[in-house]
Design a protein around this motif. Structure first.
Motif, short mmCIF file in Angstrom:
data_model
loop_
_atom_site.label_atom_id
_atom_site.label_comp_id
_atom_site.label_asym_id
_atom_site.label_seq_id
_atom_site.Cartn_x
_atom_site.Cartn_y
_atom_site.Cartn_z
N THR A 196 94.96 -7.08 66.64
CA THR A 196 95.31 -6.28 67.82
C THR A 196 94.26 -5.21 68.09
N GLU A 197 93.80 -4.55 67.02
CA GLU A 197 92.77 -3.53 67.21
C GLU A 197 91.48 -4.14 67.72
N ALA A 198 91.09 -5.30 67.15
CA ALA A 198 89.85 -5.94 67.58
C ALA A 198 89.93 -6.36 69.05
N ILE A 199 91.08 -6.92 69.45
CA ILE A 199 91.25 -7.32 70.85
C ILE A 199 91.22 -6.11 71.76
N HIS A 200 91.86 -5.03 71.34
CA HIS A 200 91.85 -3.80 72.14
C HIS A 200 90.42 -3.26 72.29
N ARG A 201 89.68 -3.27 71.19
CA ARG A 201 88.30 -2.78 71.23
C ARG A 201 87.44 -3.67 72.14
N LEU A 202 87.65 -4.97 72.09
CA LEU A 202 86.89 -5.88 72.94
C LEU A 202 87.21 -5.63 74.41
N SER B 217 84.21 -0.42 79.55
CA SER B 217 83.06 0.49 79.51
C SER B 217 81.84 -0.16 80.13
N PHE B 218 81.65 -1.44 79.89
CA PHE B 218 80.51 -2.16 80.44
C PHE B 218 80.56 -2.15 81.97
N ASN B 219 81.72 -2.48 82.54
CA ASN B 219 81.84 -2.53 83.99
C ASN B 219 81.75 -1.15 84.61
N LYS C 198 81.95 -1.80 69.80
CA LYS C 198 81.25 -2.95 69.20
C LYS C 198 81.09 -2.75 67.69
N GLN C 199 80.67 -1.57 67.29
CA GLN C 199 80.47 -1.29 65.87
C GLN C 199 81.79 -1.36 65.11
N ARG C 200 82.85 -0.87 65.70
CA ARG C 200 84.16 -0.89 65.04
C ARG C 200 84.65 -2.33 64.84
N ILE C 201 84.47 -3.18 65.84
CA ILE C 201 84.89 -4.58 65.71
C ILE C 201 84.18 -5.25 64.54
N GLY D 183 86.10 -15.82 65.31
CA GLY D 183 85.79 -16.33 66.64
C GLY D 183 85.65 -15.21 67.65
N LEU D 184 86.48 -14.17 67.50
CA LEU D 184 86.38 -13.02 68.41
C LEU D 184 85.04 -12.33 68.27
N VAL D 185 84.59 -12.14 67.04
CA VAL D 185 83.30 -11.48 66.81
C VAL D 185 82.16 -12.34 67.36
N ALA D 186 82.26 -13.65 67.15
CA ALA D 186 81.22 -14.54 67.67
C ALA D 186 81.16 -14.48 69.19
N THR D 187 82.35 -14.45 69.83
CA THR D 187 82.39 -14.34 71.29
C THR D 187 81.82 -13.01 71.76
N GLU D 188 82.17 -11.94 71.06
CA GLU D 188 81.66 -10.60 71.42
C GLU D 188 80.14 -10.54 71.30
N GLN D 189 79.61 -11.06 70.22
CA GLN D 189 78.17 -11.00 70.00
C GLN D 189 77.41 -11.85 71.02
N LYS D 190 77.97 -13.02 71.34
CA LYS D 190 77.34 -13.88 72.35
C LYS D 190 77.37 -13.21 73.72
N TRP D 191 78.53 -12.64 74.06
CA TRP D 191 78.67 -11.95 75.35
C TRP D 191 77.73 -10.75 75.43
N TYR D 192 77.64 -10.00 74.35
CA TYR D 192 76.78 -8.82 74.34
C TYR D 192 75.32 -9.21 74.52
N ALA D 193 74.92 -10.28 73.82
CA ALA D 193 73.52 -10.69 73.89
C ALA D 193 73.16 -11.31 75.24
#
Length: 241
Positions: free
Chosen positions: A64-70, A76-78, A96-99, A117-127
């Motif tokens: 839940t925390e990771a999803i909230h942070r994402l 923040s990005f938008n 990002k650092q917290r996730i 999978g969430l972290v992989a999605t976040e890293q791919k999206w960020y890059a």
């Protein structure tokens, strides 16, 4: 002549009764042991279900925390793309650092496919989307309208973070863990009966053991009286000579 103890029951019957009581003690002991073992196994199952639910709760909290942070990263990005305020990039980096810390510092998270999978999605999206668009936005003046070519790049960048699907999967996993715990508790609701059964068996063992001890005591007295009678008869025979 010594006084002879009169035994209402013949020694053979006393021995048989003592033997039957000893067998009864053994059988009741096995019954009590089986009942307590079954009861202990059911408590072990309940403890396992509680442990599993606690682990599921911890997993649910991390997810839940990771999803909230994402989700906050996306906001923040938008916001940064709209107003160019660098404070939003600071918030984005903090989330990002917290996730990533959440996944790296917890052993349970390392084996959690959803979090991985969430972290992989976040890293791919960020890059592929966040970094390039932030660099493009820095070239534009804050407080002005966004040019069409910038908006075209934004539309072409990967945007779907599957947040809704992650939330659904997280809630389903938590619901399944709760149902497993409730089912175990419901099953144990009527399985407390072996405990009083074991108590009754123990009481029966004590009663039978006391009866067997009385039988053995009577047999001992009978044996002692028999020895005394033999001594008296021997003495009487010697006196007669």
């Amino acid at each position: 002549m010594s006084s002879t103890l009169i035994i209402p029951v013949p020694p053979v019957k006393l021995a048989r009764a003592a033997w039957l009581r000893v067998i009864g003690v053994l059988l009741l002991g096995l019954l009590a042991a089986a009942a307590l073992a079954f009861y202990g196994y059911e408590l072990y199952r309940l403890n396992g279900a509680l442990t599993g639910y606690q682990q599921a709760m911890l997993q649910h909290q991390m997810r839940t925390e990771a999803i909230h942070r994402l989700s906050e990263m996306d906001v923040s990005f938008n916001r940064y793309l709209l107003d160019g305020n660098s404070a939003n990039t600071g918030l984005l980096q903090a989330d990002k650092q917290r996730i990533e810390q959440l996944v790296e510092q917890n052993d349970g998270a390392k084996n959690d496919n959803l979090l991985q999978g969430l972290v992989a999605t976040e890293q791919k999206w960020y890059a592929q989307a966040v970094q390039p668009m932030i660099e493009e936005r820095r070239k534009l003046a804050a407080g002005q309208g966004l040019p069409e070519d910038f908006l075209a790049k934004y539309r072409a960048a990967p945007q779907d973070l599957q947040i809704v699907n992650l939330e659904i999967a997280t809630e389903n996993a938590h619901r399944e863990a709760l149902q497993t715990l409730q089912q175990t508790q419901d099953q144990l609701q009527w399985r407390w009966l072996p405990f009083p059964l074991a108590a009754l068996a123990i009481i029966g063992m004590i009663w039978l053991a006391m009866g067997a001890m009385k039988n053995v005591s009577y047999l001992k007295q009978a044996a002692e009286n028999g020895d005394e009678d033999e001594e008296d008869n021997s003495a009487h025979n010697e006196n007669s000579k």
